[in-house]
Design a protein around this motif. Structure first.
Motif, PDB file in Angstrom:
ATOM      1  N   GLY A   1       0.794  -1.226   0.000  1.00 27.00           N
ATOM      2  CA  GLY A   1       0.000   0.000   0.000  1.00 27.00           C
ATOM      3  C   GLY A   1       0.823   1.271   0.000  1.00 27.00           C
ATOM      4  N   GLY A   2       2.023   1.206  -0.583  1.00 26.84           N
ATOM      5  CA  GLY A   2       2.899   2.372  -0.585  1.00 26.84           C
ATOM      6  C   GLY A   2       2.435   3.499  -1.485  1.00 26.84           C
ATOM      7  N   LEU A   3       1.783   3.159  -2.618  1.00 28.05           N
ATOM      8  CA  LEU A   3       1.410   4.203  -3.580  1.00 28.05           C
ATOM      9  C   LEU A   3       0.400   5.213  -3.017  1.00 28.05           C
ATOM     10  CD1 LEU A   3       1.327   2.180  -6.913  1.00 28.05           C
ATOM     11  CD2 LEU A   3       2.769   4.158  -6.413  1.00 28.05           C
TER      12      LEU A   3
ATOM     13  N   LEU B   1       9.449   3.023  -8.390  1.00 29.45           N
ATOM     14  CA  LEU B   1       8.464   1.931  -8.393  1.00 29.45           C
ATOM     15  C   LEU B   1       7.975   1.638  -9.810  1.00 29.45           C
ATOM     16  CD1 LEU B   1       6.249   2.830  -5.282  1.00 29.45           C
ATOM     17  CD2 LEU B   1       8.012   1.063  -5.435  1.00 29.45           C
ATOM     18  N   SER B   2       7.903   2.663 -10.651  1.00 25.49           N
ATOM     19  CA  SER B   2       7.346   2.506 -12.000  1.00 25.49           C
ATOM     20  C   SER B   2       8.230   1.668 -12.910  1.00 25.49           C
ATOM     21  CB  SER B   2       7.114   3.876 -12.641  1.00 25.49           C
ATOM     22  OG  SER B   2       8.349   4.493 -12.998  1.00 25.49           O
ATOM     23  N   ILE B   3       9.443   1.407 -12.488  1.00 27.10           N
ATOM     24  CA  ILE B   3      10.330   0.563 -13.303  1.00 27.10           C
ATOM     25  C   ILE B   3       9.751  -0.844 -13.433  1.00 27.10           C
ATOM     26  CG2 ILE B   3      12.641  -0.467 -13.403  1.00 27.10           C
ATOM     27  CD1 ILE B   3      13.639   2.024 -11.888  1.00 27.10           C
ATOM     28  N   LEU B   4       9.070  -1.311 -12.380  1.00 30.22           N
ATOM     29  CA  LEU B   4       8.469  -2.643 -12.384  1.00 30.22           C
ATOM     30  C   LEU B   4       7.174  -2.622 -13.196  1.00 30.22           C
ATOM     31  CD1 LEU B   4       8.827  -5.505 -11.119  1.00 30.22           C
ATOM     32  CD2 LEU B   4       7.307  -4.746  -9.290  1.00 30.22           C
ATOM     33  N   GLU B   5       7.029  -3.585 -14.105  1.00 25.69           N
ATOM     34  CA  GLU B   5       5.884  -3.602 -15.021  1.00 25.69           C
ATOM     35  C   GLU B   5       4.549  -3.624 -14.276  1.00 25.69           C
ATOM     36  OE1 GLU B   5       5.275  -3.200 -19.090  1.00 25.69           O
ATOM     37  OE2 GLU B   5       7.131  -3.338 -17.963  1.00 25.69           O
ATOM     38  N   GLU B   6       4.461  -4.455 -13.229  1.00 23.49           N
ATOM     39  CA  GLU B   6       3.203  -4.536 -12.477  1.00 23.49           C
ATOM     40  C   GLU B   6       2.847  -3.196 -11.838  1.00 23.49           C
ATOM     41  OE1 GLU B   6       5.694  -6.534 -12.300  1.00 23.49           O
ATOM     42  OE2 GLU B   6       5.037  -8.615 -12.546  1.00 23.49           O
ATOM     43  N   ASN B   7       3.855  -2.458 -11.419  1.00 22.66           N
ATOM     44  CA  ASN B   7       3.598  -1.160 -10.797  1.00 22.66           C
ATOM     45  C   ASN B   7       3.152  -0.120 -11.815  1.00 22.66           C
ATOM     46  OD1 ASN B   7       4.193  -2.191  -8.310  1.00 22.66           O
ATOM     47  ND2 ASN B   7       6.272  -1.377  -8.228  1.00 22.66           N
ATOM     48  N   LYS B   8       3.599  -0.254 -13.049  1.00 22.53           N
ATOM     49  CA  LYS B   8       3.097   0.642 -14.103  1.00 22.53           C
ATOM     50  C   LYS B   8       1.578   0.523 -14.186  1.00 22.53           C
ATOM     51  CE  LYS B   8       6.966   0.966 -17.408  1.00 22.53           C
ATOM     52  NZ  LYS B   8       8.066   0.425 -16.635  1.00 22.53           N
ATOM     53  N   THR B   9       1.114  -0.710 -14.140  1.00 19.75           N
ATOM     54  CA  THR B   9      -0.328  -0.945 -14.197  1.00 19.75           C
ATOM     55  C   THR B   9      -1.027  -0.320 -12.999  1.00 19.75           C
ATOM     56  OG1 THR B   9       0.057  -3.033 -15.366  1.00 19.75           O
ATOM     57  CG2 THR B   9      -2.103  -2.723 -14.351  1.00 19.75           C
ATOM     58  N   ARG B  10      -0.459  -0.502 -11.815  1.00 21.55           N
ATOM     59  CA  ARG B  10      -1.050   0.080 -10.605  1.00 21.55           C
ATOM     60  C   ARG B  10      -1.158   1.604 -10.718  1.00 21.55           C
ATOM     61  NH1 ARG B  10       2.285  -4.011  -7.821  1.00 21.55           N
ATOM     62  NH2 ARG B  10       0.908  -5.451  -6.715  1.00 21.55           N
TER      63      ARG B  10
END
Length: 679
Positions: free
Chosen positions: A413-415, A440-449
């Motif tokens: 829940g950091g975002l 965090l955006s470097i990770l593909e899943e986090n881009k989606t988030r």
């Protein structure tokens, strides 16, 4: 994204014992004096303060006795040459002394925790070197040397001291090692270590502040890189997790000192050599790799390019035969040297990837979860921006380390918490929050988030437009660039007028580093034709023309991308920039010349007779084109040749329309037509 000079800690280079050789001398007296110098250097070393103290102090005492012996030999020995057996002893003694010096320095400069874990084998090395000293003293030809009685007594004393040596470890070192192993086992079992016990361990190891812990982590990461044994790698990675956790739990409040240093250093802009910049990101290359076309890129940027669905080389437009990447170690070494010369921190992803390759390590995974949980809880509970900033800064550092950490922060829940801090009027807190989201955006899943949570994306865009500092705005732009790595997100972002206007404003008015962050984001967005239409509406050509005065390479690269995707509207808007492109063709870097030539080819092909006539009217343009044909890059030479043919056909009255010119010249440049050059 942007690079700023910053004070670097001294490089801790681990000496290599395997490189030790005997000294090259032309006389016996010079040999003994060289040996005396090495003995003095070794005997003046400080013992290891945190573990194996008794082992190191014992062998240092023996080298001090050797120093006395060698001093007596230098002063008292009057024979012009030594016996052959003595010379052999001296040469071997030099190697042993250098090995002792190397071992002690290696222990002092290396990882304290890894030394603690390896204490048994290191103690055995000290014992082996003592035995080698003992053997050399035993065979030393005392009688043949005609030594004085006092010197003979000194030899006997050294012999006696060496013969008493035994391989042993202090009890408190063993206890400390067991304590560390116990903490690792507890973390692996998802049991949070007691803070008081951690503090006791780290105090004994003299890891008593955030800076020392950061240094320890860097040394452990380097140790992972140097290790070939998988079991040792796993053990070291576990230690990295422990230190990261302890650093945050015990010493989180030392972060602001780092922030102030960075804030101060951002006032200085540094021009990065063109060869050291990635053609895609236009930023300093951290991990240079060579792809199948022979071009070099930063690993992260070319990975992003390929993962976005591209199958061509960004620079040459050639189809990639395969996606394998070969590290360009020669270029990396040059970049490291340049960074150290200009006091720029160099962080390579190569070491991180080696650590990330072991993310299945249970201890590291649980330690990361504990660290994230601690930092998020503390940040949520903080009563002031200053206090929250301590912990957000540590989240920022953790999010930069590896994919495992990025996933843990987002999943915990950091975002939403970071979004809350994006609206802060505390400059450092806003910068740290947006930079954490960038990491965090470097990770593909986090881009989606980020893209699927409106509050996150809208807050990033708001920082881009209204951020308190240029650094915050620049990192918001860098976040947009990261998100555009996914084709669907590129289209979605391109439809947002606030994104386009925010990037354009930053590119126009920001400082150099922030301009670059905005330009690479614009460059990625320009890969979509619909977005280019929006960019043209808000004056992207005028902006690129302005930027070319200070950042010619970046400005002309953006212009090339826009012209390729912008149709006649872009050609018309570019008419007044032709003279500036010709200037860059004459005076720019090879990469800028390449983009300028490609842009002029497209403009002339689609702009008609009037456009070609405008270019032809520039004094000396053919000579400039000839120079690019002779000394430019491969693609630059091809584009210049096409441009020259267009001018020659126009001069001969054969250039009737753009379509005819295009069909005539298309065959010679098929490898580059339709390729969007990102840098």
């Amino acid at each position: 994204m942007a690079v700023s000079p910053e004070t670097l800690p001294p490089k801790k280079k681990r000496p290599t014992a395997g490189l030790i050789t005997t000294p090259s001398t032309d006389s016996d007296q010079r040999l003994i004096r060289t040996l005396l110098l090495r003995s003095k250097e070794t005997s003046s070393l400080n013992p290891i303060p945190f573990v194996l103290y008794r082992n190191s102090i014992s062998i240092i005492r023996k080298t001090k006795l050797l120093t006395l012996l060698l001093q007596d030999l230098v002063v008292d020995h009057v024979v012009p040459c030594f016996p052959a057996s003595a010379i052999l002893c001296f040469e071997e003694l030099y190697i042993v002394l250098q090995s002792i010096k190397t071992l002690i320095e290696d222990c002092c400069n290396g990882s304290k925790l890894w030394l603690l874990i390896q204490q048994q084998s290191v103690a055995h090395k000290f014992h082996e070197l003592t035995l080698e000293l003992s053997t050399l003293i035993d065979i030393f030809p005392v009688k043949e040397m005609n030594l004085s009685e006092d010197v003979e007594e000194l030899v006997n004393l050294i012999r006696k001291q060496c013969s008493k040596s035994v391989a042993s470890i202090d009890e408190h070192d063993i206890i400390l090692r067991n304590d560390v192993l116990d903490k690792l086992d507890r973390i692996k079992s998802e049991i949070v270590p007691q803070q008081s016990k951690l503090n006791e361990i780290f105090t004994k190891l003299q890891l008593n502040d955030s800076t020392n812990c950061t240094d320890e982590i860097e040394i452990l990461e380097e140790e992972v890189r140097n290790q070939s044994d998988q079991k040792s790698k796993a053990e070291i990675v576990s230690l990295i997790g422990l230190v990261r956790y302890a650093k945050c739990v015990l010493y989180g409040e030392s972060s602001p000192r780092i922030i102030r240093c960075r804030k101060k250093s951002n006032s200085t802009d540094l021009t990065i050599p063109a060869d050291f910049r990635c053609p895609i990101s236009l930023d300093l290359v951290r991990d240079p790799v060579v792809i199948s076309t022979g071009q070099t890129y930063d690993r992260a940027s070319i990975n992003l390019w390929i993962e976005s669905g591209h199958t061509t080389c960004p620079k040459t437009g050639q189809t990639l035969l395969h996606t394998e990447m070969i590290p360009n170690r020669a270029l990396r070494n040059l970049i490291v040297m340049w960074c150290r010369e200009h006091r720029i921190p160099f962080e390579s992803t190569e070491i991180k990837e080696k650590v990330n390759g072991l993310t299945t390590n249970k201890t590291l995974f649980e330690a990361t979860k504990m660290t994230v949980s601690f930092l998020l809880d503390k940040a949520r509970a903080s009563q002031s921006p200053e206090k929250a900033n301590y912990f957000v800064h540590e989240l920022r550092a953790l999010a930069k380390t590896d994919s495992n950490s990025r996933a843990c922060i987002a999943e915990a829940g950091g975002l939403p918490l970071l979004v809350k801090f994006l609206g802060s009027d505390h400059p450092n807190l806003q910068v740290n929050a947006i930079t954490t989201i960038l990491n965090l955006s470097i990770l593909e899943e986090n881009k989606t988030r980020i893209m699927e949570t409106d509050s996150v994306l809208n807050s990033v865009v708001e920082v881009l437009r209204m951020g308190i500092s240029w650094e915050a705005k620049g990192n918001a732009a860098a976040t947009i660039f990261s998100l555009t790595g996914v084709h669907a997100y590129r289209k979605k972002l391109g439809r947002k007028t606030r994104v386009i206007k925010g990037l354009m404003e930053l590119a126009r008015t920001g400082p150099v580093n922030s301009k670059r962050d905005a330009l690479v984001a614009i460059l990625n967005l320009a890969g979509d034709r619909e977005t280019v239409a929006k960019l043209l509406e808000v004056g992207v050509v005028e902006m690129a023309s302005e930027v070319m005065d200070g950042l010619p390479e970046e400005g002309v690269t953006v212009l090339e991308a826009v012209v390729k995707k912008g149709g006649l509207a872009a050609i018309t808007a570019t008419f007044h920039v032709i003279a500036k492109l010709a200037t860059i063709l004459r005076d720019g870097t090879e990469r800028a010349q390449e983009s300028a030539a490609a842009t002029l080819v497209n403009v002339c092909r689609k702009g008609g007779l009037e456009t070609v006539a405008e270019l032809a009217s520039i004094p000396g343009i053919e000579r400039v084109i000839w120079e690019v044909m002779g000394m430019g890059t491969g693609r630059g030479r091809r584009k210049a040749a096409t441009l020259l043919r267009i001018l020659r056909r126009w001069a001969a009255g054969l250039y009737c329309n753009a379509t005819a010119a295009y069909s005539t010249t298309n065959a010679s440049s098929t490898t580059t037509v339709g390729v969007v050059l990102p840098g």
